[in-house]
Design an enzyme around this catalytic site. Structure first.
Site, PDB file in Angstrom:
ATOM      1  N   ASP A   7       0.855  -1.185   0.000  1.00 33.00           N
ATOM      2  CA  ASP A   7       0.000   0.000   0.000  1.00 33.00           C
ATOM      3  C   ASP A   7       0.894   1.238   0.000  1.00 33.00           C
ATOM      4  OD1 ASP A   7      -2.642   1.342   0.258  1.00 33.00           O
ATOM      5  OD2 ASP A   7      -1.795   2.043   2.148  1.00 33.00           O
ATOM      6  N   GLU A   9       0.748   5.706   0.412  1.00 31.53           N
ATOM      7  CA  GLU A   9      -0.005   6.923   0.707  1.00 31.53           C
ATOM      8  C   GLU A   9       0.642   8.046  -0.088  1.00 31.53           C
ATOM      9  OE1 GLU A   9      -2.664   6.501   2.190  1.00 31.53           O
ATOM     10  OE2 GLU A   9      -2.346   4.645   3.310  1.00 31.53           O
ATOM     11  N   HIS A  57      -4.185  11.132   6.057  1.00 35.94           N
ATOM     12  CA  HIS A  57      -3.029  10.334   6.456  1.00 35.94           C
ATOM     13  C   HIS A  57      -2.446  10.717   7.808  1.00 35.94           C
ATOM     14  CE1 HIS A  57      -3.355   9.175   2.326  1.00 35.94           C
ATOM     15  NE2 HIS A  57      -2.857  10.303   1.853  1.00 35.94           N
ATOM     16  N   HIS A 150      -5.390   6.567   7.398  1.00 38.22           N
ATOM     17  CA  HIS A 150      -4.823   5.685   6.379  1.00 38.22           C
ATOM     18  C   HIS A 150      -3.312   5.618   6.591  1.00 38.22           C
ATOM     19  CE1 HIS A 150      -8.344   5.136   3.654  1.00 38.22           C
ATOM     20  NE2 HIS A 150      -8.759   6.194   4.333  1.00 38.22           N
TER      21      HIS A 150
END
Length: 228
Positions: A7, A9, A57, A150
């Site tokens: 993943d 960001e 985030h 996140h």
């Protein structure tokens, strides 16, 4: 078979308009089993963090200011992923950013065919149903209560659990066999996972340990547990 659940960001939605990666998190699987090996890196995007991205985030321009730039971590990242398949939720988004960053520093890009898109798998398996990571956690009963923001590593750890459920309920070598979505290892696959860096903590409570000990004691001296 080695896979990397990954993943990222970012500061926004499009690298071609100046958005950059600010965090990468990844979890290693071998034959669909987590090995305990992970990769996690915050990255200085060399631009201010937009307010909306900060709210998602929790990463500020000040926090990222002393973090390495992508050019400084790119080679180590490529060495970690190696030639493994990359398991990503909405793979087009992350692959677009990763390959843009790699192109900018003159390193080989990752072929698109190496990506396994869990969003596409979920939409195919549950047509018409919500397919976000949170929705899939609810469907499979996966605890994502720690996901208040996140974060790349936490999201990749959660995605690893979701992925294993999507391909057959955490049973290696079952779900999606023969569909072309997941490839199986062959006899020439000699890679082996590294030992877990730290043993997992026991899930037994002191009450459960005491109850088991009392049960074994009640079986007498010939109990199998006492002879081993």
């Amino acid at each position: 078979m080695r896979e990397i659940v990954l993943d990222t960001e970012t500061t926004g939605f499009d690298p071609e308009t100046g958005d950059r990666i600010v965090e990468i998190g990844a979890v290693e699987l071998y034959n669909h089993v987590p090995t305990g090996q992970t990769y996690h890196q915050y990255i200085n995007p060399e631009r201010d963090m937009p307010q909306d991205a900060f709210e998602v985030h929790g990463l500020s321009t000040e926090f990222l200011a002393d973090k390495p730039k992508f050019a400084e971590i790119a080679q180590a990242f490529l060495e970690f992923v190696g030639d493994a398949k990359l398991v990503i939720h909405n793979a087009a988004f992350d692959m677009k950013f990763l390959n843009a960053e790699l192109r900018w520093v003159g390193l080989p890009q990752i072929p698109w065919e190496r990506a396994i898109d869990t969003l596409a798998i979920a939409r195919q398996k549950f047509p018409g149903s919500p397919a976000s990571l949170d929705a899939l956690c609810r469907r499979f009963g996966i605890d994502n209560s720690a996901r208040t923001l996140h974060g790349a590593l936490l999201d990749s750890e959660i995605l690893a659990e979701v992925y294993l459920e999507l391909i057959g309920g955490r049973q290696p070598d079952f779900g999606l066999a023969g569909t072309g979505t997941v490839t199986r290892s062959d006899a020439s696959d000699t890679w082996r996972p590294k030992p877990r860096p730290a043993p997992l903590a026991s899930r037994l409570t002191e009450e459960e340990k005491a109850a088991h000990a009392a049960f074994v004691e009640s079986l007498g001296d010939d109990a199998l547990w006492k002879r081993i």
